[in-house]
Design a protein around this motif. Structure first.
Motif, mmCIF file in Angstrom:
data_model
loop_
_atom_site.group_PDB
_atom_site.id
_atom_site.type_symbol
_atom_site.label_atom_id
_atom_site.label_comp_id
_atom_site.label_asym_id
_atom_site.label_seq_id
_atom_site.Cartn_x
_atom_site.Cartn_y
_atom_site.Cartn_z
ATOM 1 N N VAL A 90 48.123 44.403 29.241
ATOM 2 C CA VAL A 90 49.075 44.953 30.218
ATOM 3 C C VAL A 90 48.608 44.648 31.635
ATOM 4 N N SER A 91 47.325 44.840 31.882
ATOM 5 C CA SER A 91 46.766 44.576 33.207
ATOM 6 C C SER A 91 46.964 43.122 33.610
ATOM 7 N N PHE A 92 46.707 42.209 32.689
ATOM 8 C CA PHE A 92 46.880 40.786 32.993
ATOM 9 C C PHE A 92 48.322 40.480 33.373
ATOM 10 N N LEU A 93 49.258 40.925 32.537
ATOM 11 C CA LEU A 93 50.672 40.628 32.807
ATOM 12 C C LEU A 93 51.152 41.235 34.123
ATOM 13 N N LEU A 94 50.828 42.507 34.353
ATOM 14 C CA LEU A 94 51.286 43.159 35.585
ATOM 15 C C LEU A 94 50.611 42.575 36.822
ATOM 16 N N ASN A 95 49.320 42.307 36.734
ATOM 17 C CA ASN A 95 48.640 41.732 37.897
ATOM 18 C C ASN A 95 49.130 40.319 38.193
ATOM 19 N N PRO A 105 49.684 28.736 35.766
ATOM 20 C CA PRO A 105 49.953 28.819 34.326
ATOM 21 C C PRO A 105 49.007 29.792 33.615
ATOM 22 N N ILE A 106 49.555 30.551 32.685
ATOM 23 C CA ILE A 106 48.801 31.588 31.982
ATOM 24 C C ILE A 106 47.559 31.014 31.311
ATOM 25 N N GLU A 107 47.713 29.898 30.627
ATOM 26 C CA GLU A 107 46.589 29.349 29.868
ATOM 27 C C GLU A 107 45.406 28.963 30.755
ATOM 28 N N SER A 108 45.649 28.712 32.029
ATOM 29 C CA SER A 108 44.546 28.321 32.905
ATOM 30 C C SER A 108 43.848 29.510 33.555
ATOM 31 N N VAL A 109 44.383 30.723 33.407
ATOM 32 C CA VAL A 109 43.772 31.871 34.071
ATOM 33 C C VAL A 109 43.296 32.980 33.135
ATOM 34 N N VAL A 110 43.655 32.932 31.868
ATOM 35 C CA VAL A 110 43.271 34.010 30.950
ATOM 36 C C VAL A 110 41.752 34.142 30.863
ATOM 37 N N THR A 115 36.772 37.078 32.294
ATOM 38 C CA THR A 115 35.432 36.990 32.885
ATOM 39 C C THR A 115 35.298 37.939 34.069
ATOM 40 N N ILE A 116 36.287 37.926 34.955
ATOM 41 C CA ILE A 116 36.241 38.813 36.128
ATOM 42 C C ILE A 116 36.249 40.272 35.706
ATOM 43 N N MET A 117 37.065 40.627 34.716
ATOM 44 C CA MET A 117 37.126 42.018 34.289
ATOM 45 C C MET A 117 35.815 42.440 33.620
ATOM 46 N N LEU A 118 35.160 41.530 32.893
ATOM 47 C CA LEU A 118 33.853 41.830 32.314
ATOM 48 C C LEU A 118 32.814 42.026 33.417
#
Length: 167
Positions: A90-95, A105-110, A115-118
């Motif tokens: 949810v956080s990824f989609l909303l942010n 593109p989604i595939e280049s940032v997931v 990593t950033i959230m970890l």
């Protein structure tokens, strides 16, 4: 001297498909995109949108955790992992779509997002440990400082490395 009064003709606004008043879309017949429905909130700055997404994310994550414990009878650790997994999604989609309005593109940032959230979580843990063990703060104050550090690290990392446009 005569006082001149100017009367302006008011533009008539009609309700849109979802009940909101929208003059341009009402006449074009276009269907609003899901994130356009919260357009008034999009006018606030990215840091406040990030905090708002954090609130939504917390509510969703806790709801999943409580559902898994109460209805599915899942063990606490498994319920917690499930809640965090859904929360990260949810956080990824909303942010991506609301906070930073990214077209990357989604595939280049997931991978970068995870990593950033970890890293933000590691900063959180370090701050909590430092606040309790080295500075002698109580657990509640330490947790507040940890959450604040997590929010700041996540926002900075996401805005500079994950959803940065032009990549």
């Amino acid at each position: 001297m005569a006082l001149r009064v100017q009367i302006r003709k008011r533009r008539r606004l009609s309700p849109g498909r979802h009940g909101q008043v929208n003059s341009s879309r009402a006449h074009s017949g276009a269907t609003p995109k899901p994130f356009e429905l919260i357009e008034p909130l999009a006018r606030i700055g990215p840091s406040l949108r990030y905090a708002l997404v954090g609130c939504v994310n917390t509510f969703v994550g806790l709801s999943v955790i409580f559902f898994c414990i109460g209805w599915v009878a899942m063990p606490s650790i498994a319920a917690n992992a499930s809640g965090y997994a859904v929360g990260l999604f949810v956080s990824f989609l909303l942010n991506r779509n609301f906070t930073f309005k990214s077209k990357v593109p989604i595939e280049s940032v997931v991978g970068r997002f995870l990593t950033i959230m970890l890293l933000a979580f590691c900063v959180n843990v370090l701050v909590v440990l430092a606040a309790t063990d080295w500075l002698g703060f109580g657990d509640y104050i330490a947790q507040i400082l940890g959450v604040a550090s997590y929010l700041i690290a996540g926002f900075v990392g996401n805005s500079l490395f994950v959803f940065k446009e032009g990549e």
